[in-house]
Write a protein that holds these residues in place. Structure first.
Motif, short mmCIF file in Angstrom:
data_model
loop_
_atom_site.label_atom_id
_atom_site.label_comp_id
_atom_site.label_asym_id
_atom_site.label_seq_id
_atom_site.Cartn_x
_atom_site.Cartn_y
_atom_site.Cartn_z
N SER A 55 -18.35 -13.35 -3.22
CA SER A 55 -17.58 -12.87 -4.20
C SER A 55 -17.80 -11.24 -4.56
N SER A 56 -18.70 -10.54 -4.20
CA SER A 56 -18.81 -9.61 -4.27
C SER A 56 -18.39 -8.26 -3.25
N ASN A 57 -17.94 -7.41 -3.60
CA ASN A 57 -17.45 -6.60 -2.47
C ASN A 57 -18.15 -5.17 -2.54
N VAL A 58 -19.19 -5.38 -3.30
CA VAL A 58 -20.30 -4.37 -3.18
C VAL A 58 -21.37 -4.66 -2.22
N PRO A 59 -21.79 -3.70 -1.28
CA PRO A 59 -23.08 -3.81 -0.40
C PRO A 59 -24.28 -4.02 -1.16
N SER A 60 -24.82 -5.16 -0.62
CA SER A 60 -26.27 -5.49 -1.35
C SER A 60 -27.21 -4.38 -1.36
N LEU A 61 -27.10 -3.48 -0.21
CA LEU A 61 -28.09 -2.29 -0.23
C LEU A 61 -27.25 -1.21 0.12
N ALA A 62 -27.59 -0.14 -0.59
CA ALA A 62 -26.90 1.28 -0.62
C ALA A 62 -27.78 2.31 -0.44
N VAL A 63 -28.08 2.85 0.91
CA VAL A 63 -29.06 3.75 1.29
C VAL A 63 -28.29 5.13 1.24
N ALA A 64 -28.93 6.13 0.03
CA ALA A 64 -28.22 7.57 -0.06
C ALA A 64 -28.42 8.39 1.39
N ASN A 65 -29.47 8.22 2.08
CA ASN A 65 -29.61 8.93 3.37
C ASN A 65 -29.52 8.04 4.43
N ALA A 66 -30.30 8.38 5.56
CA ALA A 66 -30.24 7.47 6.93
C ALA A 66 -30.94 6.20 6.53
N LEU A 67 -30.59 5.08 7.31
CA LEU A 67 -31.38 4.10 7.36
C LEU A 67 -31.70 3.77 8.90
N PHE A 68 -32.99 3.42 9.05
CA PHE A 68 -33.49 3.21 10.26
C PHE A 68 -34.01 1.66 10.54
N ILE A 69 -33.43 1.05 11.39
CA ILE A 69 -33.86 -0.42 11.75
C ILE A 69 -34.34 -0.39 12.95
N ASP A 70 -35.89 -0.72 13.19
CA ASP A 70 -36.41 -0.76 14.38
C ASP A 70 -36.82 -2.32 14.61
N GLY A 71 -35.87 -3.07 14.80
CA GLY A 71 -35.95 -4.49 15.22
C GLY A 71 -36.48 -5.36 14.15
N ALA A 72 -36.22 -4.94 12.85
CA ALA A 72 -36.70 -5.91 11.73
C ALA A 72 -36.23 -7.18 11.60
N LYS A 73 -36.60 -8.05 10.90
CA LYS A 73 -35.95 -9.24 10.53
C LYS A 73 -35.05 -9.18 9.57
N PRO A 85 -31.08 -5.09 22.26
CA PRO A 85 -30.68 -3.69 21.65
C PRO A 85 -29.14 -2.95 21.89
N ALA A 86 -28.87 -2.51 20.73
CA ALA A 86 -27.53 -2.04 20.65
C ALA A 86 -27.60 -0.48 20.70
N PHE A 87 -29.00 0.07 20.82
CA PHE A 87 -28.99 1.50 20.64
C PHE A 87 -29.81 1.93 21.91
N ALA A 88 -30.63 3.03 21.91
CA ALA A 88 -31.23 3.57 22.78
C ALA A 88 -32.55 2.81 22.58
N ASP A 89 -33.47 2.86 23.82
CA ASP A 89 -34.52 2.04 24.03
C ASP A 89 -35.72 2.36 22.88
N THR A 90 -35.56 3.69 22.50
CA THR A 90 -36.61 4.16 21.74
C THR A 90 -35.68 4.66 20.50
N LEU A 91 -36.45 4.52 19.20
CA LEU A 91 -36.05 5.09 18.17
C LEU A 91 -37.07 5.96 17.49
N THR A 92 -36.73 7.07 16.96
CA THR A 92 -37.66 7.94 16.29
C THR A 92 -37.59 7.75 15.04
N LEU A 93 -38.72 7.16 14.32
CA LEU A 93 -39.01 6.66 13.05
C LEU A 93 -39.26 8.05 12.00
#
Length: 643
Positions: free
Chosen positions: A571-589, A22-30
């Motif tokens: 070849s694309s300089n555009v991110p594959s995913l653009a999230v308008a607000n917050a993105l929470f990643i709880d250890g997903a693959k 983990p590069a974040f805190a041990d707990t993540l509030t989803l």
């Protein structure tokens, strides 16, 4: 909430998924799951009208002399025509011995003389629409070519099923073989201008008594036309053929011998050829849903060919479709046909799989679309849609209230039973509700709503989420349960929840706002707005991004048991995913499936995603044979190629 350090790097390789510290805190509030509307939508049958599926047996050919809107279901379902036309006299048979021969008595004289431009047996209302109707016939018959004349001739003289079977495309020959179908009309004879040729073939083929291959299928197609006669409506409405309404309408010369010499007994509305073609096409679409929309397009083409032949007008063709749709739904809902319905479907699928070396319904789907348009006239989805949709109304403007609520006839959901097998009957009704055309159009404004159904769009899934929708797909059941695609652009305030092991692909320009939840299987996004404008929450299963960029309209959460699969290009300089607000990643693959793996060179950095803020991290990363290092930032994640 604690933040992660601005940059954290680590490496993943193909041979095994690399566990990450983990590069974040041990707990993540989803955040909580999207709430949606908190209820599902419904589409109850219209109240206060007689349901065709309950009353279709009243449409009997033998009752043609006495049929009325009040006594005959076939006449009643076409009663929208009365907005344009008032039949003036009871039916007249020129043969005075008609009653003895089973015909209708000559109860009065008709002024339907059969002379072009003369009055027909009724009174026109909204004369401009009648002018538009005949003008289309004049225009279309004036645009004749040898190819169009041949197609019109074949659709006139061939038995209807022998004509529309080519809507099956690459499966046509296997179907003909299995049904043992024959026809004697395969071209336009040189002497057809002086000789009338009739098809001596067996039309739909050989039934189950003598055919173990597709005999049950033949039986169901026959059953689909039960009580489907157009004669009661023809004799009630008494509307002229186009060549009797105007001498500017060209009849294909080789069909001159097919014209009736008894105008008073030769009504044009509704088109019998069109109705039979639609009846057979709808049942065949039920049996072979892998060619569902292609069979609908073929039925629409048969109707168009009736106009090109000079034999019918747009009014007639519209009426033929409406009556056929109600008739097939009536028959597929009859309890006596329930076992046959199931047996015929299973037989059709098994036979066609055996003939195409397919091991399952998905393999059959591929085989059903294996040829280019040069060898399969209905291979192009975009062309089919562009041809089909305008012919639901033939360009007429509404003449009644166009803002009426949707109306789904009782029993209509059976028409989607095999095309959307993973939905419940109630959900299929809502699909019909969310894809039907507006109210108020001429001819097709029947009391129940049969004319408003747009089965082509319905085969592409929901058109709106006006309630929360849960889609449970069991891949083990095969066919469309394993994988399906919704191509409509979906709006509404509801929520979509993807459940089960199957895969659902979304391609539309979607704008629903209630959010998206993935609990199992796969949801594939093939457009920038595939997931609408709300929150996206993965608790399990996989979200696959198969577009240059997927835009999430609000917050996105990737749970620890979920997978984000991205097909991206260097070849694309555009991110594959653009999230308008917050993105929470709880250890997903994270699974990276590069579309151009050969182009991924060491030292390159590829933008993966962006968000207003990012909290959490991926638990494992699988990049195939590539070695990559993810680079985390406060508002974005990139991938550095190491080898």
């Amino acid at each position: 909430m604690p933040r992660f350090s601005p940059i954290a790097c680590f490496t993943a390789t193909l041979s095994f998924a690399t566990a990450l510290t983990p590069a974040f805190a041990d707990t993540l509030t989803l955040p909580p799951l999207p709430q949606g509307l908190g209820h599902t939508d419904s589409a109850p049958p219209p109240a206060g009208v007689i349901a065709y599926v309950d009353d279709g047996a009243t449409n009997q050919r033998g009752d043609a002399c006495h049929a009325t809107v009040d006594t005959n279901a076939g006449v009643r379902v076409l009663s929208g025509f009365l907005q344009l036309w008032t039949p003036r006299t009871p039916f007249v048979d020129a043969d005075q011995d008609a009653p003895a021969k089973g015909g209708c008595p000559a109860v009065s004289k008709s002024d339907w003389s059969g002379i072009p431009g003369s009055p027909t047996d009724g009174v026109k209302k909204l004369a401009k629409l009648h002018e538009q109707n005949i003008a289309y016939s004049i225009k279309v018959t004036g645009e004749h070519t040898p190819e169009r004349d041949l197609a019109a001739y074949l659709d006139d003289r061939r038995n209807k099923n022998a004509s529309i079977v080519d809507g099956l495309g690459p499966l046509t020959d296997a179907w003909r073989k299995g049904t043992r179908q024959t026809t004697t009309i395969t071209d336009m004879p040189a002497d057809a201008t002086t000789v009338k040729y009739d098809d001596k073939g067996n039309n739909r083929g050989v039934g189950s008594n003598d055919n173990p291959d597709l005999g049950k299928a033949v039986d169901l197609i026959e059953a689909g036309s039960a009580d489907g006669s157009t004669e009661p409506a023809k004799r009630y409405y008494k509307y002229a053929r186009p060549y009797r309404a105007s001498d500017k309408v060209r009849v294909v010369p080789q069909l001159e011998k097919a014209k009736s010499d008894k105008p008073a007994a030769d009504g044009g509305f509704p088109s019998g050829h069109t109705s039979e073609g639609w009846r057979d096409a709808l049942v065949m679409a039920y049996l072979v849903p892998q060619r569902y929309q292609e069979m609908l397009t073929r039925a629409a083409m048969l109707g168009e060919n009736r106009i090109r032949a000079g034999m019918h007008q747009t009014f007639d063709v519209l009426g033929g479709r409406v009556l056929a749709t109600a008739t097939v739904a009536y028959n597929l809902n009859r309890a006596q046909y329930a076992p046959l319905r199931s047996e015929a479907y299973q037989q059709s699928q098994s036979w066609l799989m055996s003939q195409t070396a397919s091991t399952d319904g998905q393999g059959l789907l591929q085989a059903a679309h294996a040829k280019a348009q040069s060898a399969d006239a209905y291979a192009d989805y975009a062309w089919n849609k562009a041809f089909f949709e305008p012919r639901l109304t033939y360009g007429y403007k509404p003449i009644g209230d166009s803002m009426k609520a949707p109306s789904v006839p009782k029993g209509a959901e059976v028409l989607l039973e095999t095309r959307l097998p993973y939905l419940s009957p109630d959900q299929r009704r809502v699909v019909l509700k969310s894809t039907e055309i507006a109210s108020g159009y001429p001819i097709i404004s029947d009391p129940e709503g049969w004319g408003r159904l747009d089965l082509f769009r319905a085969a592409d899934g929901y058109g709106a989420f006006d309630g929360d929708v849960a889609v449970q797909m069991d891949a083990d059941k095969g066919g469309f349960n394993t994988a399906d695609t919704w191509k409509n652009s979906i709006f509404g305030k509801g929520k979509l929840t993807k459940q089960g092991s199957g895969s659902l692909t979304l391609t539309g320009e979607n704008s629903w706002t209630g959010g998206t939840v993935i609990e199992g299987g796969a949801l594939v996004a093939k457009s920038a707005t595939a997931l609408g404008k709300g929150d996206v929450y993965l608790t399990n299963g996989t979200l696959t991004i198969d577009a240059q960029q997927l835009k999430v309209g609000d917050t996105m959460t990737l749970g620890k048991d979920a997978t984000l699969s991205v097909a991206t290009k260097t070849s694309s300089n555009v991110p594959s995913l653009a999230v308008a607000n917050a993105l929470f990643i709880d250890g997903a693959k994270l699974a990276i499936n590069p579309k151009d793996a050969a182009g991924w060179k060491p030292g390159q950095t590829v933008k993966l995603l962006s968000a207003k803020k990012i909290e959490g991290k991926f638990g494992t990363i699988d990049a195939g044979s590539l070695k990559i290092t993810p680079i985390y930032g406060k508002t974005g994640i990139s991938l550095r190629v190491d080898g």
